[in-house]
Design a protein around this motif. Structure first.
Motif, PDB file in Angstrom:
ATOM      1  N   VAL A   6       0.832  -1.209   0.000  1.00 60.23           N
ATOM      2  CA  VAL A   6       0.000   0.000   0.000  1.00 60.23           C
ATOM      3  C   VAL A   6       0.869   1.263   0.000  1.00 60.23           C
ATOM      4  O   VAL A   6       0.560   2.229  -0.698  1.00 60.23           O
ATOM      5  CB  VAL A   6      -0.994  -0.022   1.183  1.00 60.23           C
ATOM      6  CG1 VAL A   6      -1.749   1.275   1.311  1.00 60.23           C
ATOM      7  CG2 VAL A   6      -1.978  -1.170   0.997  1.00 60.23           C
ATOM      8  N   THR A   7       1.960   1.262   0.744  1.00 56.39           N
ATOM      9  CA  THR A   7       2.849   2.423   0.752  1.00 56.39           C
ATOM     10  C   THR A   7       3.501   2.612  -0.612  1.00 56.39           C
ATOM     11  O   THR A   7       3.556   3.730  -1.132  1.00 56.39           O
ATOM     12  CB  THR A   7       3.926   2.276   1.848  1.00 56.39           C
ATOM     13  OG1 THR A   7       3.288   2.184   3.121  1.00 56.39           O
ATOM     14  CG2 THR A   7       4.867   3.466   1.860  1.00 56.39           C
ATOM     15  N   SER A   8       3.977   1.533  -1.208  1.00 59.09           N
ATOM     16  CA  SER A   8       4.618   1.626  -2.527  1.00 59.09           C
ATOM     17  C   SER A   8       3.628   2.069  -3.592  1.00 59.09           C
ATOM     18  O   SER A   8       3.938   2.930  -4.429  1.00 59.09           O
ATOM     19  CB  SER A   8       5.209   0.269  -2.921  1.00 59.09           C
ATOM     20  OG  SER A   8       6.188  -0.120  -1.999  1.00 59.09           O
ATOM     21  N   LEU A  17      -7.523   0.557  -3.061  1.00 59.10           N
ATOM     22  CA  LEU A  17      -6.633  -0.599  -2.927  1.00 59.10           C
ATOM     23  C   LEU A  17      -6.736  -1.194  -1.537  1.00 59.10           C
ATOM     24  O   LEU A  17      -6.793  -2.415  -1.362  1.00 59.10           O
ATOM     25  CB  LEU A  17      -5.186  -0.195  -3.228  1.00 59.10           C
ATOM     26  CG  LEU A  17      -4.128  -1.283  -3.049  1.00 59.10           C
ATOM     27  CD1 LEU A  17      -4.369  -2.433  -4.027  1.00 59.10           C
ATOM     28  CD2 LEU A  17      -2.738  -0.702  -3.212  1.00 59.10           C
ATOM     29  N   SER A  18      -6.788  -0.340  -0.549  1.00 55.82           N
ATOM     30  CA  SER A  18      -6.897  -0.803   0.831  1.00 55.82           C
ATOM     31  C   SER A  18      -8.225  -1.515   1.073  1.00 55.82           C
ATOM     32  O   SER A  18      -8.286  -2.463   1.863  1.00 55.82           O
ATOM     33  CB  SER A  18      -6.735   0.374   1.796  1.00 55.82           C
ATOM     34  OG  SER A  18      -6.667  -0.079   3.130  1.00 55.82           O
ATOM     35  N   LEU A  19      -9.277  -1.071   0.400  1.00 60.00           N
ATOM     36  CA  LEU A  19     -10.577  -1.758   0.516  1.00 60.00           C
ATOM     37  C   LEU A  19     -10.474  -3.215   0.069  1.00 60.00           C
ATOM     38  O   LEU A  19     -11.165  -4.083   0.596  1.00 60.00           O
ATOM     39  CB  LEU A  19     -11.635  -1.052  -0.329  1.00 60.00           C
ATOM     40  CG  LEU A  19     -12.331   0.135   0.302  1.00 60.00           C
ATOM     41  CD1 LEU A  19     -13.194   0.848  -0.728  1.00 60.00           C
ATOM     42  CD2 LEU A  19     -13.160  -0.296   1.490  1.00 60.00           C
ATOM     43  N   VAL A  20      -9.607  -3.474  -0.892  1.00 59.16           N
ATOM     44  CA  VAL A  20      -9.425  -4.834  -1.396  1.00 59.16           C
ATOM     45  C   VAL A  20      -8.467  -5.630  -0.506  1.00 59.16           C
ATOM     46  O   VAL A  20      -8.739  -6.786  -0.174  1.00 59.16           O
ATOM     47  CB  VAL A  20      -8.895  -4.796  -2.852  1.00 59.16           C
ATOM     48  CG1 VAL A  20      -8.530  -6.186  -3.339  1.00 59.16           C
ATOM     49  CG2 VAL A  20      -9.912  -4.142  -3.776  1.00 59.16           C
ATOM     50  N   ALA A  57     -10.866   1.485   4.294  1.00 53.61           N
ATOM     51  CA  ALA A  57     -10.823   2.728   3.527  1.00 53.61           C
ATOM     52  C   ALA A  57     -10.138   3.833   4.321  1.00 53.61           C
ATOM     53  O   ALA A  57      -9.311   4.573   3.787  1.00 53.61           O
ATOM     54  CB  ALA A  57     -12.229   3.152   3.127  1.00 53.61           C
ATOM     55  N   LEU A  58     -10.482   3.943   5.602  1.00 49.33           N
ATOM     56  CA  LEU A  58      -9.847   4.944   6.462  1.00 49.33           C
ATOM     57  C   LEU A  58      -8.349   4.699   6.560  1.00 49.33           C
ATOM     58  O   LEU A  58      -7.548   5.631   6.461  1.00 49.33           O
ATOM     59  CB  LEU A  58     -10.485   4.925   7.854  1.00 49.33           C
ATOM     60  CG  LEU A  58      -9.862   5.863   8.890  1.00 49.33           C
ATOM     61  CD1 LEU A  58     -10.020   7.320   8.458  1.00 49.33           C
ATOM     62  CD2 LEU A  58     -10.477   5.630  10.256  1.00 49.33           C
ATOM     63  N   LEU A  59      -7.961   3.457   6.732  1.00 46.72           N
ATOM     64  CA  LEU A  59      -6.549   3.111   6.835  1.00 46.72           C
ATOM     65  C   LEU A  59      -5.810   3.478   5.553  1.00 46.72           C
ATOM     66  O   LEU A  59      -4.716   4.050   5.593  1.00 46.72           O
ATOM     67  CB  LEU A  59      -6.390   1.623   7.148  1.00 46.72           C
ATOM     68  CG  LEU A  59      -4.976   1.110   7.354  1.00 46.72           C
ATOM     69  CD1 LEU A  59      -4.296   1.836   8.510  1.00 46.72           C
ATOM     70  CD2 LEU A  59      -5.001  -0.392   7.615  1.00 46.72           C
ATOM     71  N   GLY A  60      -6.407   3.175   4.400  1.00 52.63           N
ATOM     72  CA  GLY A  60      -5.780   3.523   3.124  1.00 52.63           C
ATOM     73  C   GLY A  60      -5.575   5.022   2.967  1.00 52.63           C
ATOM     74  O   GLY A  60      -4.518   5.477   2.525  1.00 52.63           O
ATOM     75  N   ALA A  61      -6.580   5.809   3.349  1.00 50.68           N
ATOM     76  CA  ALA A  61      -6.473   7.267   3.256  1.00 50.68           C
ATOM     77  C   ALA A  61      -5.410   7.794   4.216  1.00 50.68           C
ATOM     78  O   ALA A  61      -4.595   8.653   3.853  1.00 50.68           O
ATOM     79  CB  ALA A  61      -7.822   7.917   3.543  1.00 50.68           C
ATOM     80  N   CYS A  62      -5.388   7.261   5.434  1.00 49.12           N
ATOM     81  CA  CYS A  62      -4.404   7.715   6.429  1.00 49.12           C
ATOM     82  C   CYS A  62      -2.985   7.337   6.022  1.00 49.12           C
ATOM     83  O   CYS A  62      -2.050   8.124   6.221  1.00 49.12           O
ATOM     84  CB  CYS A  62      -4.733   7.142   7.802  1.00 49.12           C
ATOM     85  SG  CYS A  62      -6.195   7.881   8.551  1.00 49.12           S
ATOM     86  N   ILE A  63      -2.822   6.164   5.445  1.00 51.51           N
ATOM     87  CA  ILE A  63      -1.492   5.767   4.971  1.00 51.51           C
ATOM     88  C   ILE A  63      -1.054   6.663   3.824  1.00 51.51           C
ATOM     89  O   ILE A  63       0.114   7.035   3.719  1.00 51.51           O
ATOM     90  CB  ILE A  63      -1.472   4.271   4.594  1.00 51.51           C
ATOM     91  CG1 ILE A  63      -1.434   3.449   5.879  1.00 51.51           C
ATOM     92  CG2 ILE A  63      -0.302   3.930   3.681  1.00 51.51           C
ATOM     93  CD1 ILE A  63      -1.461   1.965   5.694  1.00 51.51           C
ATOM     94  N   LEU A 107      -3.334   2.857  14.114  1.00 47.02           N
ATOM     95  CA  LEU A 107      -4.720   2.615  13.711  1.00 47.02           C
ATOM     96  C   LEU A 107      -5.140   1.172  13.988  1.00 47.02           C
ATOM     97  O   LEU A 107      -6.274   0.935  14.414  1.00 47.02           O
ATOM     98  CB  LEU A 107      -4.927   2.971  12.241  1.00 47.02           C
ATOM     99  CG  LEU A 107      -4.998   4.470  11.976  1.00 47.02           C
ATOM    100  CD1 LEU A 107      -5.045   4.765  10.488  1.00 47.02           C
ATOM    101  CD2 LEU A 107      -6.189   5.107  12.677  1.00 47.02           C
ATOM    102  N   MET A 108      -4.260   0.223  13.789  1.00 48.00           N
ATOM    103  CA  MET A 108      -4.604  -1.165  14.101  1.00 48.00           C
ATOM    104  C   MET A 108      -4.835  -1.326  15.601  1.00 48.00           C
ATOM    105  O   MET A 108      -5.724  -2.058  16.023  1.00 48.00           O
ATOM    106  CB  MET A 108      -3.521  -2.129  13.610  1.00 48.00           C
ATOM    107  CG  MET A 108      -3.488  -2.291  12.108  1.00 48.00           C
ATOM    108  SD  MET A 108      -5.068  -2.796  11.386  1.00 48.00           S
ATOM    109  CE  MET A 108      -5.286  -4.399  12.137  1.00 48.00           C
TER     110      MET A 108
END
Length: 132
Positions: free
Chosen positions: A10-12, A53-56, A70-76, A126-127
């Motif tokens: 996700v970061t890459s 991507l994080s949703l998947v 989704a929140l995690l993906g946006a925060c990352i 977040l986790m």
């Protein structure tokens, strides 16, 4: 191991998403004095695509809900660009163009990890919140 794989992918991909959407749609510079190639469109596009991507990936790798994913993906995404901008600021204030010439044209090996310096603690925090 699953959390590390998720974080790395996700970061890459956030960097890739920001680059591609910035090149395609970017006109307005985000912080030109720190990083002249970063655009507002790249930031928004990266955050949107990274959330998708994080949703998947997150429900599979981290066993969290879709909303949390989704929140995690946006925060990352936000923390990733923050790390990138922080390292750009360090380079600009110290007068260093690149941290090394290990990877020509990429600002050095540290530029491959500048985002993860911020995204790893974001994932951990977040986790922790999601689990507790």
């Amino acid at each position: 191991l699953r959390a590390f794989l998720y974080l790395f992918v996700v970061t890459s991909m956030n960097d890739v998403f920001q680059f591609v959407t910035g090149k395609m749609f970017g006109h307005r510079k985000l912080v030109p004095e720190l990083s002249p190639n970063k655009t507002l469109a790249g930031f928004i596009g990266g955050m949107t695509l990274n959330s998708l991507l994080s949703l998947v990936l997150a429900p599979v790798f981290l066993d969290i809900t879709l909303a949390q994913s989704a929140l995690l993906g946006a925060c990352i995404s936000v923390s990733g660009i923050s790390g990138d901008l922080m390292f750009s600021m360090i380079k600009r204030t110290t007068g260093i163009k690149d941290f090394s010439d290990t990877i020509p044209g990429h600002g050095g090996i540290l530029d491959r990890f500048d985002s993860i310096v911020f995204t790893a603690p974001t994932l951990y925090c977040l986790m922790y919140i999601f689990i507790h």
